[in-house]
Design an enzyme around this catalytic site. Structure first.
Site, PDB file in Angstrom:
ATOM      1  CG  HIS A 269      -2.096   0.855   1.214  1.00 32.10           C
ATOM      2  ND1 HIS A 269      -2.404   1.687   0.179  1.00 32.10           N
ATOM      3  CD2 HIS A 269      -3.054   1.110   2.163  1.00 32.10           C
ATOM      4  CE1 HIS A 269      -3.487   2.397   0.472  1.00 32.10           C
ATOM      5  NE2 HIS A 269      -3.899   2.066   1.678  1.00 32.10           N
ATOM      6  CG  HIS A 320      -3.879   1.019  -8.841  1.00 30.99           C
ATOM      7  ND1 HIS A 320      -5.229   0.893  -8.657  1.00 30.99           N
ATOM      8  CD2 HIS A 320      -3.426   1.739  -7.777  1.00 30.99           C
ATOM      9  CE1 HIS A 320      -5.581   1.508  -7.546  1.00 30.99           C
ATOM     10  NE2 HIS A 320      -4.508   2.028  -6.993  1.00 30.99           N
ATOM     11  CG  ASP A 379       2.697   4.048  -4.301  1.00 33.00           C
ATOM     12  OD1 ASP A 379       2.505   4.997  -3.532  1.00 33.00           O
ATOM     13  OD2 ASP A 379       1.950   3.059  -4.357  1.00 33.00           O
TER      14      ASP A 379
HETATM   15  C1  MLT Z   1      -4.267   4.295  -2.835  1.00 32.61           C
HETATM   16  O1  MLT Z   1      -4.113   5.450  -3.211  1.00 32.61           O
HETATM   17  O2  MLT Z   1      -4.868   4.019  -1.795  1.00 32.61           O
HETATM   18  C2  MLT Z   1      -3.634   3.220  -3.648  1.00 32.61           C
HETATM   19  O3  MLT Z   1      -3.646   3.537  -4.993  1.00 32.61           O
HETATM   20  C3  MLT Z   1      -4.134   1.859  -3.348  1.00 32.61           C
HETATM   21  C4  MLT Z   1      -5.569   1.559  -3.683  1.00 32.61           C
HETATM   22  O4  MLT Z   1      -6.332   2.400  -4.086  1.00 32.61           O
HETATM   23  O5  MLT Z   1      -5.960   0.395  -3.512  1.00 32.61           O
END
Ligand code: MLT
Length: 442
Positions: A269, A320, A379
């Site tokens: 995460h 993602h 990220d």
């Molecule tokens: C987020 O911003 O929380 C990440 O992209 C992870 C997600 O959305 O599952």
């Protein structure tokens, strides 16, 4: 497949009224981002796809905060040369963009909360041993419980008050937690400056951690943009979902936010931005010609074949769970990374990032023998941007937490106000058996 068009609230949430209006039997939230709607029977002013279970459609990523596209949101803030994060916090907590009077009152309120009591900083952060800043943040948030006379009150006004206070104080907690880590675990003495109540979150972050308190406006603006982009990602992301689960038991705000910080810390995460930085260091070390597609591809293949850097064969920052074709946040940050790299002599590094971004999907498809699209996620470029801003790696994930706490708080209020029932997912144990000897000799 039939097409429909319309507005999704966030990338994976179907507005409730669509279920009724179009007789949607159920919404799907597949882990690969496919399966948007199932069983839509009527077409009107919505666009997209009517899907049967098993259909797969690549989706261009869209992210909306309370109905507003983040691409538009961040453009507005940039054009008017204002800081947008505080406005975003307001939007997420109250559901609408503030008037200028509301915003200036809100900024004042945040400013009043920024500084931590000396006793708190000393006892709860500086003296509390921990070599992990995310752990220290979770513990500081839990400690703040004891400084709140209304800690257990879950009325909306009180949860919002606690939210604004924690949102304001998390950057200060992170700065002191970094000081403590630097001193006890890295042998470095740092001086953390007290926050300035009149400044934005981004400015305060830079001011607190820079020895000479100096930063350029452009640096603060780019950090602000990154905070805006990380502020929320729907209820399905792991940390927001943790907030829902923990809040649904009726517990207090501090416990719920500490749980969310624990979730965000994970390398799959929010912790992924540090993993990207480490992976890129590894690639830079092992690939001698950063312009060579062949050499880069070979090394990336090694990573994916589990021979190299990471045992799971992951390329951190690529792919993602929901976005298949594009993550809008990554697109925006990438352009900022390009600008920053050009002005700071780090264009070679930027080009290496871009090459990896372009090469990985093809390599992945070949290895896994599929045609699944794969995009860079937020990220991938955030750590690179922070490194050009001279932000220490230890603060990458804490900055994600500082950005995401408004989202968590909004989800907590939503859960308490509209949830009502404790979330208790069906769970089937696989009853693993592990020989005790594997522990006994450690
Ligand atoms: C987020 O911003 O929380 C990440 O992209 C992870 C997600 O959305 O599952």
């Amino acid at each position: 497949l039939k097409k429909y068009s319309g507005i999704m609230d966030t990338h994976n949430r179907i507005p409730l009224d669509l279920y009724e209006r179009y007789n949607v039997k159920r919404g799907l939230r597949n882990s690969d981002g496919t399966g948007v709607l199932v069983g839509l029977t009527e077409i009107g002013d919505v666009h997209g796809y009517i899907m049967e279970e098993g259909d797969k459609i690549p989706v261009e990523g869209v992210l909306r905060y309370r109905g507003i596209d983040v691409k538009e949101l961040s453009k507005g803030f940039q054009q008017e040369k204002r800081f947008g994060f505080e406005e975003t916090i307001f939007l997420l907590l109250f559901g609408y963009l503030p008037s200028s009077e509301e915003l200036s009152n809100f900024n004042e309120q945040i400013g009043d909360f920024r500084e931590l009591p000396d006793q708190f900083t000393e006892d709860m952060i500086l003296k509390a041993p921990s070599n992990n800043i995310m752990n220290k943040l979770a513990r500081s948030v839990l400690a703040a419980y004891s400084f709140d006379d209304y800690a257990e009150d879950i009325s909306v006004w009180n949860m919002l008050r606690q939210s604004v206070k924690l949102i304001a104080q998390l950057p200060t907690m992170a700065a002191y937690a970094y000081q403590a880590k630097a001193y006890y675990y890295m042998g470095k003495s740092l001086f953390i400056h007290k926050p300035d109540p009149s400044l934005s979150t981004a400015e305060n972050l830079l001011l607190m951690i820079r020895p000479n308190r100096k930063y350029k406006d452009i640096e603060a603006e780019i950090l602000d943009l990154s905070l805006v982009l990380h502020a929320e990602h729907g209820g399905g992301n792991n940390s927001a979902f943790s907030t829902h689960v923990v809040s649904s038991s009726g517990t207090d705000t501090y416990s719920a936010i500490a749980a969310a910080i624990g979730s965000l810390k994970g390398p799959l995460h929010g912790g992924a931005n540090i993993q990207v930085a480490r992976m890129m260091d590894d690639i830079k070390k092992h690939v001698s010609d950063w312009k060579s597609d062949k050499e880069i591809s070979e090394y990336v293949t090694k990573i994916l074949m589990k021979d190299a850097f990471d045992k799971k064969g992951l390329i951190y920052g690529m792919g993602h769970a929901v976005y298949t074709l594009s993550d809008p946040r990554a697109e925006i940050l990438k352009e900022k990374a390009r600008e920053l790299a050009a002005s700071s002599d780090r264009m070679d590094e930027f080009c290496l990032f871009e090459k990896i971004e372009n090469l990985v999907p093809g390599i992945f498809q070949k290895l896994k023998n599929n045609d699944k699209p794969l995009c860079a996620n937020v990220d991938f470029y955030s750590g690179f941007v922070y490194s050009i801003l001279n932000i220490p790696e230890d603060l990458y994930t804490p900055i994600f937490a500082i950005a995401r706490i408004p989202g968590w708080c909004a989800h907590r209020v939503e859960e308490i106000v509209s949830g009502g029932r404790i979330i208790r997912p069906a769970y089937k144990s696989v009853s693993p058996r592990v020989p005790y000897s594997s522990l006994k000799n450690r």
